[in-house]
Design a protein around this motif. Structure first.
Motif, short mmCIF file in Angstrom:
data_model
loop_
_atom_site.label_atom_id
_atom_site.label_comp_id
_atom_site.label_asym_id
_atom_site.label_seq_id
_atom_site.Cartn_x
_atom_site.Cartn_y
_atom_site.Cartn_z
N THR A 1 54.11 -4.43 15.59
CA THR A 1 54.37 -4.34 17.03
C THR A 1 54.68 -5.73 17.58
OG1 THR A 1 52.05 -4.64 17.62
CG2 THR A 1 52.80 -2.36 17.25
N ASP B 1 54.84 2.35 20.95
CA ASP B 1 55.26 1.04 20.42
C ASP B 1 55.03 0.95 18.92
OD1 ASP B 1 55.74 0.47 23.07
OD2 ASP B 1 54.69 -1.46 23.06
N GLN B 2 53.92 1.55 18.43
CA GLN B 2 53.64 1.50 17.00
C GLN B 2 54.73 2.22 16.20
OE1 GLN B 2 50.47 0.20 15.10
NE2 GLN B 2 52.35 0.15 13.90
N ALA C 1 58.01 0.30 16.26
CA ALA C 1 57.91 -0.88 15.40
C ALA C 1 58.14 -0.50 13.94
CB ALA C 1 56.54 -1.54 15.56
#
Length: 295
Positions: free
Chosen positions: A227, A266-267, A270
């Protein structure tokens, strides 16, 4: 409940595009309310183990609401990562976690342990009661995982084939016994122990990949790794991406929900940005954990 906007739809589009039935997240935190409150207070106060980083908790909802948020994201199975920081806590936490698993069928029954007299007995009790995954936190517990008191408990878990998610890397702040050395001594004695190294071993990514390549039952979870937040703190070395691709059958999705300073999506984004392909993403986000836990 706080409004997290269109995030559930975006997350469902992510795994739907991959043809998955949902996500499996092996690193989520549920624990007794007063314990979690203390954890949140620690993050709010920028405690030393946070690396002094600003760490706003994104999902500061009540327990039932947090479980519903994960379900809204399409998380099919998750965990109750809880951990003691002193002797005498683990058995009590295990009792709470067993009850939580009974009333939360999509949570994998989680247990924990600490190097103390009686640890083998309560680990056996938890396994017999149906614990499917354990949590160990070397950094917070400030213990050596190779402590002699642990030896019989590691043996029980290796024999039972119950995985252990272990925070043993030195991020976000190092501890006396973090890093690959102490846990390598445990694996030398218990090579069949199913360890899931939290946070990809951040920041010692390559050293923990070494252990995964040496021991077939060592896995790594993605928690916070890759991230933007983690890359500022401890960037994953680009030269190790081919090794990450090769280890794709032993990388598992983890998030640290709810204790993350950014949205859950977001994880996933990423991981997608790594460019390792849809087959790798399918394995990491669902299939590897589904196979490990028989889902």
């Amino acid at each position: 409940m706080n409004d997290h906007g269109d995030e559930p739809d975006a997350i469902r589009r992510f795994w739907g595009r991959l043809g998955l039935p949902g996500l499996v997240d092996v690193h989520t935190h549920f624990m007794p309310e007063r314990v979690l409150d203390k954890v949140w207070e620690y993050f709010d106060a920028l405690g030393p183990l946070t690396g002094g980083l600003e760490w706003p908790i994104t999902y500061r909802e009540a327990e039932a609401e947090r479980a519903e948020i994960l379900r809204g994201f399409g998380v099919r199975a998750f965990t109750a990562m809880l951990y003691p920081h002193k002797p005498g806590m683990a058995r009590w936490l295990n009792g709470w976690a067993a009850d939580f698993a009974r009333r939360t069928p999509d949570c994998l029954h989680t247990a924990t342990l600490f190097p103390e007299p009686g640890v083998e007995a309560y680990v056996r009790e938890a396994v017999a009661a149906g614990a499917r995954v354990f949590k160990a936190h070397v950094q917070v517990g400030a213990y050596d995982p190779a402590d002699d008191l642990f030896r019989p408990a590691w043996g029980v878990l290796a024999e039972a084939g119950v995985p252990v998610v272990i925070h043993c890397g030195s991020g976000p702040a190092p501890g006396k016994h973090t890093g690959p050395g102490p846990i390598a001594r445990v694996l030398a004695e218990h090579p069949r122990l199913r360890l899931i190294v939290a946070h990809m071993g951040m920041p010692e990514y390559e050293e923990f990949l070494d252990l995964a390549e040496r021991y077939r039952e060592v896995r790594l979870d993605t928690t916070m790794a890759f991230t933007d937040f983690a890359e500022r703190l401890a960037p994953f070395p680009r030269r190790a991406l081919p090794r990450l691709a090769d280890a794709g059958d032993r990388i598992l999705l983890g998030s640290d929900f709810p204790n993350i300073p950014y949205p859950y999506a977001d994880q996933l984004l990423a991981l997608e940005r790594l460019g390792l392909g849809d087959a790798w993403l399918r394995a990491v986000c669902h299939d590897n954990a589904a196979e490990l836990f028989g889902l």
